[in-house]
Structure formats: structure tokens, C-alpha cells
Design a protein around this motif. Sequence first.
Motif: not given
Length: 266
Positions: A38-40, A197-198, A204-206, A245-252
Motif C-alpha cells: 500500500t502507499g503507507a 530492523v525486521a 512497531h509496524r514501522h 527504504g531510503l527517503g521515507r519517514r520510518h521507511g527503513l
Amino acid sequence: MTQRRISSIPVPGAAECLRQLAAAGWLRLDPQALAAATGADPEFVAVPSMAVRTEALDIGRASADHIASWLHRLLVSAPLAGATSSSRLVAIHLLAHSDVLHWAEASAEELLLLLGSADSAEVESAVAGLHRMWWLNGPPVFADGRVRVVLGAGAAPFAPVQPPVHAAATPLFPASQVRVRAAALVEDRGPQLAHWVAEYRAAHRHGPTWRELRNAHFPHRDPERMEPEHHEAVRLLLETGWLSGLGRRHGLRPGWRHRESGAVVS
């Protein structure tokens, strides 16, 4: 990438094309994860030849938008709008490798890899289709495992208008003591850090912030301040495919190398 983004790609059967490219090894992606993206929580797709590198491809947002616009205008132009997916892919490849005189040449091996096929007849059929629709000026020439063509009037507006500039690649992060220290921080630790990270994402779901990853694993003087080698260490993990996940907040998130190692990614 998400299912919504896939449906907006102006190529018939775009989702199936992505699956075929993944099966051929041209892309690294998980079709099941992509279907649920999804987008999120998007799924990240890697091109293997760019996934592990010592020099980064940094074209910038403006250039990326220009390339996307060029592709869209090309794919919806007549007569490519009604062409097969194979002919469209071959057309893009030939245009990208054409010169200012509108000559283009490619190896059959390159085109087979592009189409995710082992049948050379599919390449000949795709090129012949471009010739039938007058997208090529004259019949293609097949010789010594290569195809050579001249672009026609329909293709010419999308071809290069000036000689290409072959500039020496400039590393995004020049060799320095910072990079040496960063490399020492992550040496042989990619699997461990990707697994952490996984587990963080599962709890935390992010994804964690870079600073949270640093605080948990790297020696530091100030828990609130990232030092240059810490930034560089995380970027090395991204460059080498252990993280994404570079460039997204909490996207790592874990990268393609973690997935290929057989670990379960949340």
C-alpha cells in the motif's frame, strides 16, 4: 511500488510483465509482497546491476520526472500505443541506445534478457512488428547475434538530439576516512543488522530511524547526534542491499539481500 502504481503503468499486463522480469532475474521483487503493498507500506524493487555498487546513480528528482514523462509520451504515442508489450520494450531499448543519426544497435542477448525469453524468434517478432508499423525506417539487419536498425519518423522525435556526453562517474561518497570508519562499523554485520530492523518492524509496524539503529548497534558519544560515519554506515547498508527504504519517514526495512538469504521479512 504498490498495486495502484502498477495499474497506472501504461503497458498492457504490467503486473505480469513485472513477474516475468523477476523470473528472468532482471528485477528483484516479491510478487506476493507487491500484491499486498500500500502507499503507507510500499514494496521496494531492486535492479540487480544497480543494487550492489561502489558508485551511486544519483540522477535527481527533476531528471527522474523528465525520464518518466519521456517514457509516458513514448508509450502512448502512435503507433506504439497499440503495439505488443514485447515491441514496446524493444522500442524503448533501441531508442535509449540510438545515436544522433537515428541508428540503433543491440545484441540479441540483451533483448532476450529484456523480454525475459530464451526464444530468439520473440526478438525477431518484436522488431518485425516495429518495422510493420513504420516505426523503423527500412527492415532491420540481423547479423552476428546483433540487430541494427534505423529509426523511422514515428520514433525520431524521441531519439537523442545531440551527441551523448560520457562523463566519468563520480562516487556519491568519495573515499575518505569517514567511509573507512563506516565500512568497519558494518563489516560482516549486514545480516545481523537487517534482522534487527525486521524484528523492529514486526514490533512497531514501522521502521526504525537511522539514529535508533545507530544507538542500538554502533558506539557513539551522543545518543541524540548522528556522526558522519554513522550516516555513512547506514548508507553502505542501503547501497549493498541489506537495508532498503531510503527517503521515507520510518521507511527503513530489510533489503533484497536479507530476503534472498531466506530470512522471513515482516
